[in-house]
Design a protein around this motif. Structure first.
Motif, PDB file in Angstrom:
ATOM      1  N   GLU A 280       0.836  -1.199   0.000  1.00  0.00           N
ATOM      2  CA  GLU A 280       0.000   0.000   0.000  1.00  0.00           C
ATOM      3  C   GLU A 280       0.881   1.264   0.000  1.00  0.00           C
ATOM      4  O   GLU A 280       0.627   2.209  -0.749  1.00  0.00           O
ATOM      5  N   LYS A 281       1.924   1.223   0.826  1.00  0.00           N
ATOM      6  CA  LYS A 281       2.849   2.366   0.898  1.00  0.00           C
ATOM      7  C   LYS A 281       3.551   2.575  -0.444  1.00  0.00           C
ATOM      8  O   LYS A 281       3.712   3.707  -0.904  1.00  0.00           O
ATOM      9  N   LYS A 283       2.460   1.748  -3.325  1.00  0.00           N
ATOM     10  CA  LYS A 283       1.436   2.229  -4.257  1.00  0.00           C
ATOM     11  C   LYS A 283       1.273   3.746  -4.127  1.00  0.00           C
ATOM     12  O   LYS A 283       1.252   4.478  -5.111  1.00  0.00           O
ATOM     13  N   LYS A 284       1.193   4.185  -2.871  1.00  0.00           N
ATOM     14  CA  LYS A 284       1.025   5.624  -2.608  1.00  0.00           C
ATOM     15  C   LYS A 284       2.216   6.432  -3.100  1.00  0.00           C
ATOM     16  O   LYS A 284       2.080   7.609  -3.419  1.00  0.00           O
ATOM     17  N   SER A 285       3.385   5.815  -3.142  1.00  0.00           N
ATOM     18  CA  SER A 285       4.558   6.573  -3.583  1.00  0.00           C
ATOM     19  C   SER A 285       4.777   6.430  -5.088  1.00  0.00           C
ATOM     20  O   SER A 285       5.838   6.789  -5.602  1.00  0.00           O
ATOM     21  N   GLY A 286       3.783   5.887  -5.789  1.00  0.00           N
ATOM     22  CA  GLY A 286       3.844   5.908  -7.247  1.00  0.00           C
ATOM     23  C   GLY A 286       4.165   4.595  -7.932  1.00  0.00           C
ATOM     24  O   GLY A 286       4.340   4.561  -9.152  1.00  0.00           O
ATOM     25  N   TYR A 287       4.250   3.521  -7.186  1.00  0.00           N
ATOM     26  CA  TYR A 287       4.491   2.223  -7.818  1.00  0.00           C
ATOM     27  C   TYR A 287       3.166   1.570  -8.197  1.00  0.00           C
ATOM     28  O   TYR A 287       2.169   1.708  -7.494  1.00  0.00           O
ATOM     29  N   LEU A 288       3.203   0.856  -9.312  1.00  0.00           N
ATOM     30  CA  LEU A 288       2.034   0.091  -9.721  1.00  0.00           C
ATOM     31  C   LEU A 288       2.199  -1.337  -9.193  1.00  0.00           C
ATOM     32  O   LEU A 288       3.232  -1.962  -9.395  1.00  0.00           O
ATOM     33  N   ILE A 289       1.179  -1.818  -8.491  1.00  0.00           N
ATOM     34  CA  ILE A 289       1.232  -3.185  -7.968  1.00  0.00           C
ATOM     35  C   ILE A 289       0.434  -4.072  -8.914  1.00  0.00           C
ATOM     36  O   ILE A 289      -0.737  -3.792  -9.194  1.00  0.00           O
ATOM     37  N   LYS A 290       1.107  -5.108  -9.414  1.00  0.00           N
ATOM     38  CA  LYS A 290       0.461  -5.947 -10.417  1.00  0.00           C
ATOM     39  C   LYS A 290       0.439  -7.403  -9.957  1.00  0.00           C
ATOM     40  O   LYS A 290       1.489  -7.948  -9.604  1.00  0.00           O
TER      41      LYS A 290
END
Lengths: 470, 94
Positions: A280-281, A283-290
């Motif tokens: 989640e962290k 994701k918030k910093s701009g990573y895409l979780i796939k």
């Protein structure tokens, strides 16, 4: 917050800190804490320490100092330092003195590092808790009733309690990353062939890699830069043209998560919660979780527990009680093999030698060893394909936080199952890192594992540094 | 597939490791559990030929890189029993 290697280097360079004082201050911590934790099997000889201190001072004086010059470092006791004890935490090598320097040791000496002490480990790096050491368990600095992990438990614990800023371990199926996770430090397993195995006691030769522990990704990267490189003494060492190959693209900021593989029986609830919070962290910093699927990942543990013991049984045939190590005379020379090996090897080592002999024996070779190699090749292809879409694969480093001393010793299979997330990187030969990601309610560390494509340690360092800041 | 007591005796001979009668039941049970687990792999389809063919030998030039005797002393110093520059072993037959 402990100082980074670069900060220590600046202080040593400017003269606000001396090499002697730095070494003494770490020795003091070791004297205070190691009696309780037992991360170390012994200190290197005073003459070795003194000669490296002298060398470090010269390097600062003549301007050739590296970031490791004057920095105390601990080595896992399966790495050879000429003229010093190297036991592999085995009774069979209890009095063995190394006859040559490992390539990593040559590199560290040239860099002016101060080799300080030998770290405890599972015997011949076989285990996940250091409980298989012939010389006693290494306790977890966060909770003395828990294990430090293994097999490089001593190397992880000594960095965790502040006995040295960095150390070296070896990783055959998670032996750097899992103890790093249990002890709340960073641990890196490099690409197969990246760091020379010359002078590392062989366990599973197609899987073994030496790698660093540190308090931060940056420190681990600094040690990595010094120990990696082509070595003529290791036939599987990557040539210069085969290293650090970057396909021009920038990091895509995509993190692959093999959900089906992670959500399984036996995984601790707190581990899953922590893992999801970490994602989640990111994701918030701009990573895409796939979400990704790697079909043969489920078989990785079986592949590992076939190939590794097969290689162990071959590699450990060298301990014959004749040329070096413990020797027990028998009636005939063949009986002296039996006597020496039976007296010298601990239970887990004997079990793995027997298992390896079994999977390689006539009649079972096709059903186990050959099949394992087929799956290994398929899994390797699957990883290559996945890394076209994602920068790294993320999993927890271990399905459980540090477990109790004695909790799993009676059931070897239960101990093996704890390696589920770490063995794939060794089978495929890709780099992977464990980075602290918080603590359990009771204060035990969690580790986040990132795995990158072949030779892409740079991706691990970039994403790892981002992750540390979150 | 599971490992039998007879097979355990056979492989321990091959591996040059003695297992006492006290240790045997636990060793056998542990190994049976492990072998049962890894047997999931038996059903995998495919051939190893392509994998073997993708591997190649890594060799160096066959040239002498050491002076005869320059490591003899240090290596022999680790041997449990030596005599006149030789490693001494037990009799092969009795």
């Amino acid at each position: 917050m402990q100082k980074t290697l670069k900060q220590l280097h600046e202080e040593l360079k400017s003269g606000t800190l001396t090499v002697d004082d730095l070494v003494s201050s770490y020795k003091k911590v070791i004297n205070e804490k190691d009696g309780e934790i037992h991360a170390l099997l012994g200190m290197y000889s005073d003459s070795l320490v003194a000669s490296q201190i002298t060398k470090a001072k010269e390097m600062f004086a003549n301007g050739t100092a590296t970031v490791l010059t004057g920095i105390p470092i601990v080595l896992k006791d399966n790495i050879l330092v000429k003229g010093e004890y190297a036991t592999g935490a085995s009774k069979i090598l209890e009095n063995y003195v190394a006859t040559y320097d490992a390539t990593v040791v040559t590199r560290l000496k040239e860099a002016g590092a101060i080799l300080l002490a030998r770290a405890n480990m599972d015997e011949f790096a076989m285990g996940g808790s250091t409980e298989n050491s012939a010389f006693g368990v290494t306790k977890n600095p966060y909770d003395l009733t828990k294990v430090s992990g293994g097999s490089s438990g001593g190397s992880a614990a000594v960095v965790a309690y502040g006995g040295v800023p960095v150390s070296l371990g070896s990783d055959t199926g998670g032996s750097i990353r899992q103890p790093a996770s249990f002890c709340g430090v960073v641990g890196l397993k490099t690409t197969y062939g990246d760091v020379s195995r010359y002078g590392l006691m062989a366990m599973g030769s197609s899987l073994d890699q030496i790698g660093p522990f540190g308090k931060s990704v940056e420190d681990v990267e600094e040690v990595y830069k010094i120990i990696s490189g082509y070595d003529v003494h290791d036939s599987t060492s990557l040539k210069d043209g085969e290293r650090g190959i970057k396909n021009e693209e920038q990091i895509k900021k995509v993190i692959g998560v093999p959900r089906d593989f992670i959500n399984r029986d036996g995984i601790d609830k707190e581990v899953i919660t922590n893992f999801n919070e970490s994602l989640e962290k990111l994701k918030k910093s701009g990573y895409l979780i796939k979400d990704i699927t790697i079909p043969n990942l489920e078989k990785a543990l079986s592949v590992y527990y076939i190939i590794m013991p097969a290689e162990v049984s071959s590699n450990l045939a060298r301990y014959d009680g004749i040329r070096y190590g413990l020797s027990r005379g028998g009636e005939t020379s063949i009986r002296s093999y039996f006597e020496s090996r039976t007296a010298g090897f601990g239970e887990e080592v004997r079990r793995r030698i027997l298992l390896g002999t079994y999977v390689l024996s006539s009649g079972y070779y096709d059903a186990y060893y050959n099949k394992a190699n087929i799956v290994r090749a398929m899994l390797t292809e699957e990883f290559v394909k996945i890394f076209k879409d994602v920068d790294v694969i993320a999993t927890p480093t271990s399905p459980v936080p540090a477990f109790g001393i004695g909790e799993k010793t009676k059931d070897p299979l239960a101990m093996y199952l704890a390696d589920i997330f770490t063995v794939p990187a060794n089978i495929v030969g890709v780099p992977a890192i464990s980075i602290p990601s918080g603590k359990t309610e009771k204060g035990l560390p969690f580790g986040m594992q990132f795995t990158a494509a072949h030779t892409r340690e740079d991706v691990l360092f970039t994403i790892g540094k981002d992750f540390e800041k979150l | 597939m599971s490992i039998t007591l007879e097979e355990l005796d056979n492989i321990s001979t091959l591996a040059r490791i003695d297992i006492t009668s006290v240790e045997k039941p636990k060793m056998l049970a542990d190994m049976q559990a492990i072998v049962e687990y890894i047997s999931e792999i038996n059903s995998v389809k495919g051939s190893v030929d392509t994998i073997i063919n993708s591997h190649h030998n890594i060799t160096r030039e066959d040239v002498v890189t050491h002076t005869t005797g320059d490591t003899t002393e240090v290596l022999l110093s680790e041997a449990p029993s030596i005599e006149n520059g030789y490693v001494k072993v037990e009799q092969v037959f009795k």
